[in-house]
Design an enzyme around this catalytic site. Structure first.
Site, PDB file in Angstrom:
ATOM      1  N   ASP A  24      87.426 -15.400  53.351  1.00 32.15           N
ATOM      2  CA  ASP A  24      88.009 -16.725  53.460  1.00 32.15           C
ATOM      3  C   ASP A  24      89.472 -16.816  52.892  1.00 32.15           C
ATOM      4  O   ASP A  24      89.692 -17.744  51.942  1.00 32.15           O
ATOM      5  CB  ASP A  24      87.031 -17.991  52.875  1.00 32.15           C
ATOM      6  CG  ASP A  24      86.867 -17.725  51.367  1.00 32.15           C
ATOM      7  OD1 ASP A  24      86.721 -19.153  50.619  1.00 32.15           O
ATOM      8  OD2 ASP A  24      87.234 -16.502  50.606  1.00 32.15           O
ATOM      9  N   ASP A  29      91.441 -13.222  48.460  1.00 30.88           N
ATOM     10  CA  ASP A  29      91.041 -12.392  49.745  1.00 30.88           C
ATOM     11  C   ASP A  29      92.185 -11.774  50.443  1.00 30.88           C
ATOM     12  O   ASP A  29      91.725 -10.422  50.922  1.00 30.88           O
ATOM     13  CB  ASP A  29      90.271 -13.374  50.799  1.00 30.88           C
ATOM     14  CG  ASP A  29      89.424 -14.439  50.203  1.00 30.88           C
ATOM     15  OD1 ASP A  29      89.591 -15.488  49.376  1.00 30.88           O
ATOM     16  OD2 ASP A  29      88.108 -14.056  50.444  1.00 30.88           O
ATOM     17  N   ASN A  51      87.542 -21.325  51.304  1.00 32.78           N
ATOM     18  CA  ASN A  51      88.739 -21.909  50.548  1.00 32.78           C
ATOM     19  C   ASN A  51      89.581 -22.839  51.153  1.00 32.78           C
ATOM     20  O   ASN A  51      90.308 -23.777  50.623  1.00 32.78           O
ATOM     21  CB  ASN A  51      89.888 -20.573  50.030  1.00 32.78           C
ATOM     22  CG  ASN A  51      89.236 -19.881  49.114  1.00 32.78           C
ATOM     23  OD1 ASN A  51      88.979 -20.456  48.107  1.00 32.78           O
ATOM     24  ND2 ASN A  51      89.465 -18.441  49.313  1.00 32.78           N
ATOM     25  N   THR A 134      83.696 -11.640  50.539  1.00 35.36           N
ATOM     26  CA  THR A 134      84.594 -12.359  49.377  1.00 35.36           C
ATOM     27  C   THR A 134      84.832 -13.856  49.559  1.00 35.36           C
ATOM     28  O   THR A 134      85.553 -14.571  49.082  1.00 35.36           O
ATOM     29  CB  THR A 134      85.942 -11.671  49.442  1.00 35.36           C
ATOM     30  OG1 THR A 134      86.615 -12.017  50.676  1.00 35.36           O
ATOM     31  CG2 THR A 134      85.565 -10.158  49.135  1.00 35.36           C
ATOM     32  N   PHE A 174      82.130 -20.773  43.065  1.00 39.51           N
ATOM     33  CA  PHE A 174      82.600 -21.467  44.385  1.00 39.51           C
ATOM     34  C   PHE A 174      81.696 -20.706  45.691  1.00 39.51           C
ATOM     35  O   PHE A 174      81.124 -21.601  46.335  1.00 39.51           O
ATOM     36  CB  PHE A 174      84.021 -21.542  44.497  1.00 39.51           C
ATOM     37  CG  PHE A 174      84.289 -22.015  46.153  1.00 39.51           C
ATOM     38  CD1 PHE A 174      84.561 -21.037  47.120  1.00 39.51           C
ATOM     39  CD2 PHE A 174      84.385 -23.477  46.398  1.00 39.51           C
ATOM     40  CE1 PHE A 174      85.010 -21.785  48.185  1.00 39.51           C
ATOM     41  CE2 PHE A 174      84.741 -23.828  47.365  1.00 39.51           C
ATOM     42  CZ  PHE A 174      85.032 -22.809  48.344  1.00 39.51           C
ATOM     43  N   ASN A 175      81.789 -19.515  45.685  1.00 35.63           N
ATOM     44  CA  ASN A 175      81.002 -18.649  46.844  1.00 35.63           C
ATOM     45  C   ASN A 175      79.855 -18.983  46.890  1.00 35.63           C
ATOM     46  O   ASN A 175      79.161 -19.090  48.225  1.00 35.63           O
ATOM     47  CB  ASN A 175      81.630 -17.264  47.117  1.00 35.63           C
ATOM     48  CG  ASN A 175      82.964 -17.004  47.140  1.00 35.63           C
ATOM     49  OD1 ASN A 175      83.801 -17.850  47.708  1.00 35.63           O
ATOM     50  ND2 ASN A 175      83.453 -15.975  46.716  1.00 35.63           N
ATOM     51  N   HIS A 251      89.733 -12.199  41.982  1.00 32.06           N
ATOM     52  CA  HIS A 251      88.359 -12.183  42.022  1.00 32.06           C
ATOM     53  C   HIS A 251      88.103 -10.987  43.225  1.00 32.06           C
ATOM     54  O   HIS A 251      87.472 -10.008  42.904  1.00 32.06           O
ATOM     55  CB  HIS A 251      87.780 -13.421  42.525  1.00 32.06           C
ATOM     56  CG  HIS A 251      87.956 -14.486  41.545  1.00 32.06           C
ATOM     57  ND1 HIS A 251      87.188 -14.570  40.407  1.00 32.06           N
ATOM     58  CD2 HIS A 251      88.650 -15.435  41.725  1.00 32.06           C
ATOM     59  CE1 HIS A 251      87.665 -15.889  39.937  1.00 32.06           C
ATOM     60  NE2 HIS A 251      88.538 -16.344  40.798  1.00 32.06           N
ATOM     61  N   ASP A 252      88.580 -11.328  44.154  1.00 28.66           N
ATOM     62  CA  ASP A 252      87.808 -10.564  45.664  1.00 28.66           C
ATOM     63  C   ASP A 252      88.312  -9.260  45.519  1.00 28.66           C
ATOM     64  O   ASP A 252      87.220  -8.430  46.211  1.00 28.66           O
ATOM     65  CB  ASP A 252      88.483 -11.557  46.942  1.00 28.66           C
ATOM     66  CG  ASP A 252      87.866 -12.745  47.090  1.00 28.66           C
ATOM     67  OD1 ASP A 252      88.354 -13.606  47.613  1.00 28.66           O
ATOM     68  OD2 ASP A 252      86.851 -12.969  46.312  1.00 28.66           O
TER      69      ASP A 252
HETATM   70  O1  RIB Z   1      85.144 -18.522  42.708  1.00 31.27           O
HETATM   71  C1  RIB Z   1      86.091 -17.410  43.504  1.00 31.27           C
HETATM   72  C2  RIB Z   1      85.762 -17.270  44.785  1.00 31.27           C
HETATM   73  O2  RIB Z   1      85.907 -18.638  45.497  1.00 31.27           O
HETATM   74  C3  RIB Z   1      86.913 -16.243  45.363  1.00 31.27           C
HETATM   75  O3  RIB Z   1      86.447 -15.437  46.682  1.00 31.27           O
HETATM   76  C4  RIB Z   1      87.999 -17.263  45.781  1.00 31.27           C
HETATM   77  O4  RIB Z   1      88.671 -16.750  46.853  1.00 31.27           O
HETATM   78  C5  RIB Z   1      87.253 -18.339  46.455  1.00 31.27           C
HETATM   79  O5  RIB Z   1      86.644 -17.826  47.612  1.00 31.27           O
HETATM   80 CA    CA Z   2      87.462 -15.711  48.655  1.00 32.71          CA
END
Ligand code: RIB
Ligand code: CA
Length: 324
Positions: A24, A29, A51, A134, A174-175, A251-252
């Site tokens: 996303d 990403d 996102n 991701t 979040f994901n 993160h991703d």
């Molecule tokens: O919490 C971080 C995640 O949420 C990452 O993948 C960021 O791109 C968002 O999608």
């Molecule tokens: Ca992401």
């Protein structure tokens, strides 16, 4: 000599994991796309709302594909979670999902079939693909429900998400938080699962020194990534206690590097399940860390630590490779 090099390259490529990236984009990403294109056999990119709305995350994936000049199909997937109401993250990534840089419009079109259909068809035609996720897990949850045979055809699922704490709520990342029902399907699927949660991704921050390394690189991609890192850092630092972090958690790409460079990480084989109904904990990854003989059988390799310097060097090298 050229034959030797070609043979070596072929041999190296044959050792690289074959991955299909569901994402996303999203600043981190975008970095995952670069890393996957450089270190893996990337067979496709699918997009999901997360996102930003699907139209934006898909546009951003096309921008990144064409910036890298790679011949990889991009298919647009789910525009909303299975059950939850759509929720986005403009406060981190901006309204476009990839704010902060002057992005060149895509030069090639989106591929036609729905992302879920593309994942099913690709994984049926090619055994042993790693699905790397991701973003919210909506597409992957649908794949596993529509085509249960995929669970045994893929090598596994490597995902960014979860952790022992949250970032969208106290306990939910979040994901997972965006689509807990889909995440629950994925964590219960029974195959190989690798989880890059916040406990490890927060160890991987784009510090000013690391961003400066990208800024100093020549070429269009490095310049764009430098601007994107700058925006991402500004929104992250603005939301955190002064001095509590040195830069945004990237993160991703860790969900990719977990497969291409597994020795970067420490990991623990644990049981992880998803809370879907808790008032305070919906979207939480419930990780069984008890040392009891009687406990849930582990279903997931939870990444617990990373060699952040080496990992960022690999990210920097992947950006340099495509920055002409
Ligand atoms: O919490 C971080 C995640 O949420 C990452 O993948 C960021 O791109 C968002 O999608
Ligand atoms: Ca992401």
């Amino acid at each position: 000599m050229a034959d030797v090099r070609r043979a070596a390259d072929t041999e190296t490529r044959s050792r690289r994991p074959t991955i299909l990236l569901d994402c996303d984009p999203g600043h981190d990403d975008a970095i995952a796309i670069v890393a996957a294109a450089h270190y893996a056999n990337l067979v496709g990119i699918t997009t999901v709302a997360g996102n930003a709305p699907l139209e934006r995350t898909t546009y951003n994936a096309l921008v990144m594909r064409d910036l890298l000049g790679i011949d990889v199909a991009v298919h647009s997937g789910s525009g909303r979670p299975l059950v939850a109401e759509p929720k986005f993250a403009a406060f981190v990534h901006g309204e476009s999902g990839l704010d902060g840089a002057d992005l060149p419009p895509p030069t090639t079109a989106l591929d036609g079939t729905h992302g879920v259909e593309f994942i099913i068809e690709t994984c049926r035609a090619n055994e042993g693909i790693w699905i790397v996720a991701t973003g919210p897990l909506t597409n992957i949850g649908l794949v596993l429900r529509v085509a249960p045979d995929i669970a045994k055809r893929i090598a596994g699922i490597s995902l960014m998400g979860g952790g022992t704490f949250g970032n969208r709520s106290t306990m939910a990342e979040f994901n997972i938080w965006a689509d807990p029902e889909a995440a629950s399907i994925v964590f219960d699927y029974g195959g190989q699962l690798v989880m890059a949660g916040l406990d490890v991704t927060h160890q991987f921050q784009a510090t000013p020194e690391r961003i400066a390394q990208i800024t100093a690189m020549p070429g269009q991609l490095a310049s764009i990534m430098s601007d994107l890192f700058g925006f991402f850092a500004a929104t992250y630092l603005a939301r955190h206690e002064p001095g509590s972090i040195d830069g945004p958690a990237v993160h991703d790409p860790l969900a990719v590097l977990a497969l291409t460079h597994p020795d970067l990480f420490q990991r623990q084989h644990q049981h992880v399940s998803i809370e879907v109904s808790g008032e305070l904990t919906r979207g939480m990854t419930v990780i069984d860390r008890r040392l009891l003989v009687e406990r849930h059988a582990p279903n997931c390799d939870v990444l617990t630590s990373i060699d952040a310097d080496r990992a960022f060097e690999l990210v920097a090298q992947s950006i340099a490779h495509f920055s002409t």
